[in-house]
Design a protein around this motif. Sequence first.
Motif, PDB file in Angstrom:
ATOM      1  N   LEU A   1     -12.101 -44.026 -23.787  1.00 37.12           N
ATOM      2  CA  LEU A   1     -12.599 -43.059 -23.328  1.00 37.12           C
ATOM      3  C   LEU A   1     -14.412 -42.682 -24.123  1.00 37.12           C
ATOM      4  O   LEU A   1     -15.503 -41.853 -24.164  1.00 37.12           O
ATOM      5  N   LYS A   2     -13.442 -43.353 -25.619  1.00 35.75           N
ATOM      6  CA  LYS A   2     -14.907 -43.124 -26.188  1.00 35.75           C
ATOM      7  C   LYS A   2     -16.787 -43.926 -26.747  1.00 35.75           C
ATOM      8  O   LYS A   2     -17.259 -43.865 -26.618  1.00 35.75           O
ATOM      9  N   ILE A   3     -15.774 -45.281 -24.806  1.00 36.75           N
ATOM     10  CA  ILE A   3     -16.783 -46.226 -24.924  1.00 36.75           C
ATOM     11  C   ILE A   3     -16.762 -46.569 -23.088  1.00 36.75           C
ATOM     12  O   ILE A   3     -16.408 -47.688 -23.124  1.00 36.75           O
ATOM     13  N   PRO A   4     -17.265 -45.733 -22.812  1.00 36.60           N
ATOM     14  CA  PRO A   4     -17.371 -45.634 -21.160  1.00 36.60           C
ATOM     15  C   PRO A   4     -17.908 -46.815 -21.083  1.00 36.60           C
ATOM     16  O   PRO A   4     -19.045 -47.423 -21.365  1.00 36.60           O
ATOM     17  N   SER A   5     -18.574 -47.458 -20.269  1.00 36.63           N
ATOM     18  CA  SER A   5     -18.721 -48.559 -19.801  1.00 36.63           C
ATOM     19  C   SER A   5     -19.005 -47.857 -18.162  1.00 36.63           C
ATOM     20  O   SER A   5     -18.506 -47.484 -17.626  1.00 36.63           O
ATOM     21  N   LYS A   6     -20.204 -48.948 -17.238  1.00 30.90           N
ATOM     22  CA  LYS A   6     -20.894 -48.420 -16.365  1.00 30.90           C
ATOM     23  C   LYS A   6     -20.323 -49.440 -15.336  1.00 30.90           C
ATOM     24  O   LYS A   6     -20.286 -49.187 -14.102  1.00 30.90           O
ATOM     25  N   ASP A   7     -19.414 -50.591 -15.903  1.00 32.83           N
ATOM     26  CA  ASP A   7     -19.000 -51.637 -15.763  1.00 32.83           C
ATOM     27  C   ASP A   7     -17.488 -51.571 -15.587  1.00 32.83           C
ATOM     28  O   ASP A   7     -17.679 -51.901 -16.825  1.00 32.83           O
ATOM     29  N   ILE A   8     -16.769 -51.345 -15.077  1.00 33.05           N
ATOM     30  CA  ILE A   8     -15.332 -51.097 -15.337  1.00 33.05           C
ATOM     31  C   ILE A   8     -14.795 -52.961 -14.851  1.00 33.05           C
ATOM     32  O   ILE A   8     -14.122 -52.713 -16.052  1.00 33.05           O
ATOM     33  N   MET A   9     -15.495 -54.587 -15.432  1.00 32.84           N
ATOM     34  CA  MET A   9     -15.286 -55.745 -15.055  1.00 32.84           C
ATOM     35  C   MET A   9     -15.357 -56.248 -17.441  1.00 32.84           C
ATOM     36  O   MET A   9     -14.742 -55.929 -17.729  1.00 32.84           O
ATOM     37  N   ASN A  10     -16.670 -54.941 -17.490  1.00 36.75           N
ATOM     38  CA  ASN A  10     -16.603 -55.056 -18.318  1.00 36.75           C
ATOM     39  C   ASN A  10     -15.866 -54.402 -19.538  1.00 36.75           C
ATOM     40  O   ASN A  10     -15.648 -54.970 -20.664  1.00 36.75           O
ATOM     41  N   LYS A  11     -15.408 -53.114 -19.185  1.00 37.70           N
ATOM     42  CA  LYS A  11     -14.651 -52.819 -19.714  1.00 37.70           C
ATOM     43  C   LYS A  11     -12.847 -52.805 -19.561  1.00 37.70           C
ATOM     44  O   LYS A  11     -12.286 -53.544 -21.230  1.00 37.70           O
ATOM     45  N   LEU A  12     -12.942 -53.985 -18.817  1.00 36.09           N
ATOM     46  CA  LEU A  12     -11.758 -54.571 -19.284  1.00 36.09           C
ATOM     47  C   LEU A  12     -12.021 -56.183 -19.973  1.00 36.09           C
ATOM     48  O   LEU A  12     -10.839 -55.900 -20.311  1.00 36.09           O
TER      49      LEU A  12
END
Length: 453
Positions: free
Chosen positions: A135-146
């Motif tokens: 939540l504090k570091i959201p990403s536009k790309d979910i693969m990047n977040k994963l």
Amino acid sequence: MSSLIHEHIYSRLAALAEKNNYIHPDLYKQFNVKRGLRNENGTGVVVGLTSVGDVKGYELVNQIKVPTEGKLYYRGIDLKEFVLGFQSEQRRGFEECTYLLLFGKLPTKSELEEFNQILDEERELPGSFTENMILKIPSKDIMNKLQRSILVLYSQDINPDDTSISNVLKQCIQLIARFPTIISYGYQAKAHYFNKKSLFIHAPQRRIGTAENILYMIRPDNQYSRTEAETLDLSFVIHAEHGGGNNSAFATHVVSSSGTDTYSAISAAVGSLKGPKHGGANLRVREMIADIKANVPDTANKGQLKDYLWKILRKEAFNKEGLIYGMGHAIYTKSDPRAVLLKSKAYELAVEKDRVDEYHLYKDIEELSLELFRELRGEDFTICANVDLYSGFVYELLNIPPELYTPLFAAARISGWCAHRIEQLVCDNKIIRPAYANTSPHTVYSPLEDRSK
């Protein structure tokens, strides 16, 4: 230095980098290099052994590929038989599939219940992880977040570098259980912070399995039908494994062979799958379908549809690349067993959603493309629809946002990645280190003041 000057400098440096990194294609033949680890007849170069999965799409007769019906085996079991097995008993299949891939045998009833219980206990993310990492570091790309989330989980593991099979297995099961939660929360954070939608963080539920938990966590009202759950579960089963030679599984083998930790190896596999040539193909299908709908006056008219497909092949329409996405595969020739299974379930879901006309559009694209390729290449030319033609349609029917298409692939394929990692650690402790032939001539170092531009 202004941004315009920066752009000018980077443009000049990029041209220099391109010029001095170019290798003429003829040199690959001269040095007998198998580009893409492919033989001249299109078959893959054999670089290892695996007992996890097997992909069959042709037979070799005197080194010539002879087309056959596609087969996919998980630990020696035909995928079609496996799917028919759990579907005939009206059970979900992904957890059973994961057990089979990890342990090399079908589970007994008690073993499957125990395994499901372990997965349920591991689905929740560590304390404060959701808030601080997602939540504090959201990403536009979910693969990047994963990928980032996997590496952060390393820091929360008390024994992350232990590569004993017992510890690696524990890490793998935790990641398999947590992937759906990470991508679901990653999507919710992206939708909230970048698309200004309401934020919904639903805790994973026990005893409903992987596919149902994803539908539960990504939907505001947690609601889904039985057919929806069965369809997503099937999609997970058919995407769970595809042999050791697919790009992300091979990446898992390569990175694991260095002796590194589980988080680094699985993160590398996610990075591989993120590439549009590997995990993003169903997004290209979706884009192509949208283009067809926008440019074909009556998509139910097969003549109009075929004419537009001709234009796509002639690089006159869509993205001008001359490809009908969702058609053709590197191994499968006559049929892709994954596409056959998903196509059948897609029709069932389309009936429930009252979108049978759209199902027929995909079916017509498949059939008309086969006609076009035969007209272009001759009656003996063989090509088939691949799984991507129908997977994007299924996700659309499930009202799954496009930014989750590839992450869902990852949440399924991690079962295969983990099986390949364990296999590498058990069977082959030699680091994978292929050779590259060097094409640069030897030159003499020159002093700085003697160098010309």
